[in-house]
Write an enzyme that holds these catalytic residues in place. Structure first.
Site, PDB file in Angstrom:
ATOM      1  N   TYR A 291      -1.939  -0.877  10.086  1.00  0.00           N
ATOM      2  CA  TYR A 291      -2.019  -1.230   8.667  1.00  0.00           C
ATOM      3  C   TYR A 291      -0.751  -0.778   7.942  1.00  0.00           C
ATOM      4  O   TYR A 291      -0.161  -1.537   7.168  1.00  0.00           O
ATOM      5  CB  TYR A 291      -3.252  -0.577   8.053  1.00  0.00           C
ATOM      6  CG  TYR A 291      -3.465  -0.922   6.604  1.00  0.00           C
ATOM      7  CD1 TYR A 291      -3.908  -2.191   6.227  1.00  0.00           C
ATOM      8  CD2 TYR A 291      -3.231   0.009   5.600  1.00  0.00           C
ATOM      9  CE1 TYR A 291      -4.100  -2.516   4.894  1.00  0.00           C
ATOM     10  CE2 TYR A 291      -3.427  -0.303   4.272  1.00  0.00           C
ATOM     11  CZ  TYR A 291      -3.860  -1.561   3.920  1.00  0.00           C
ATOM     12  OH  TYR A 291      -4.053  -1.879   2.589  1.00  0.00           O
TER      13      TYR A 291
ATOM     14  N   SER B 125       0.837  -1.195   0.000  1.00  0.00           N
ATOM     15  CA  SER B 125       0.000   0.000   0.000  1.00  0.00           C
ATOM     16  C   SER B 125       0.871   1.243   0.000  1.00  0.00           C
ATOM     17  O   SER B 125       2.014   1.210   0.468  1.00  0.00           O
ATOM     18  CB  SER B 125      -0.902   0.003   1.242  1.00  0.00           C
ATOM     19  OG  SER B 125      -1.559   1.257   1.384  1.00  0.00           O
TER      20      SER B 125
END
Length: 307
Positions: free
Chosen positions: A194, A181
């Protein structure tokens, strides 16, 4: 001393030139499909995609099948996998295998290995992942799913790579795409867990590529920003927020570009812009307030609850 500064200036110029060349290459690849289908087919007969039931994983499964590969779909929800398998078989000549597995558990890999036995797996897409909360939140406010997230975002990448890489090494060819990401490119406050889990994927992938590049294996980590998927609650698409299918089609053109890429031109530009923000500003209280107010409002206005 003069020679030192001249050398330093040359190094800065070369670094800038390398970035310009990379950007020009991204522009070219975003408008032209330059990677032939035969390249992907040369990796092996089968592609394995984790988290294949939805979003980016589903899009990779469809696109790789269109490129002539047989596909192994792995995800938690059997019904979604069966629907996707029928769609692939109906629209392509590819064969499909379905494996139901919950990547938040740690006892699934022996059965996956057994299911994959005898298949010439040329491509692995480590896509499965968890986002605890789409809205920015402080660490103690997110749902208490820490172990599940680590199993899904970290352990799955390591274990699936371990299963698939050894046969690739013996054949001296293969392609592993690890989906990370954009929030992994630096520590992101309010997406702490995350961001950290996806940063592991980046570090692991790039180190592994250094080890196995000479073996003829491509290991690439992708660091996209916003893609409209169920995990992001189908964010409205725009110049930056991509549909899963368009992101995947563009990302496959970047396969030979290097060990790390954002996967599409818009996200490469965004990453370059964000890299200009000084660390003191990025980690300031003002930036966190911006995330908790303006950015949160933007997300709430642009998400959909559709299934």
């Amino acid at each position: 001393m003069d020679q030192f500064f001249i050398l330093l200036g040359l190094l800065v110029c070369l670094a800038g030139l390398a970035k310009c060349v990379r950007f020009c290459k991204c522009v070219l690849l975003s408008f032209r499909k330059v990677l032939p289908r035969s390249f992907l087919q040369s990796m092996g007969q089968w592609a394995v995609v984790t988290g294949a039931g939805d979003g980016i994983g589903k899009a990779y499964s469809l696109e790789l099948a269109k490129c002539g590969l047989n596909v192994v779909l792995i995800s938690r929800t059997l019904e979604k996998l069966q629907v996707l398998a029928r769609e692939i078989e109906r629209s392509t000549r590819s064969r499909v295998r379905v494996i139901q597995a919950d990547f938040t558990k740690d006892d699934i890999y022996e059965s996956i290995q057994e299911e994959l036995k005898g298949l010439e797996v040329g491509i692995l897409v480590n896509n499965v992942g968890m986002l605890p909360n789409l809205l920015p939140s402080r660490f103690l406010s997110v749902p208490d799913e820490i172990q599940s997230l680590i199993q899904c975002n970290v352990t799955s990448v390591v274990k699936m790579t371990q299963l698939i890489l050894k046969p690739m090494e013996s054949r001296r060819r293969g392609l592993i795409l690890n989906i990370s990401s954009g929030v992994a490119l630096c520590p992101w406050p309010l997406y702490t867990l995350y961001s950290a889990s996806k940063a592991f994927v980046c570090t692991f992938s790039k180190a592994l590529q250094a080890e196995y590049r000479a073996k003829g294996i491509i290991i690439q980590v992708l660091t996209p920003y916003a893609v409209s998927t169920p995990m992001t609650k189908y964010l409205n698409t725009n110049m930056v927020t991509k549909r899963a299918d368009e992101f995947v089609r563009e990302s496959l053109n970047y396969v030979t570009m290097g060990d790390e890429t954002c996967g599409c031109l818009a996200h490469e530009v965004l990453a370059s812009f964000l890299s200009l923000i000084p660390a003191w500003a990025f980690y300031s209280r003002a930036f966190q307030r911006f995330l908790l107010t303006c950015y949160t409002d933007y997300l709430r206005q642009n998400v959909s609850t559709r299934e």
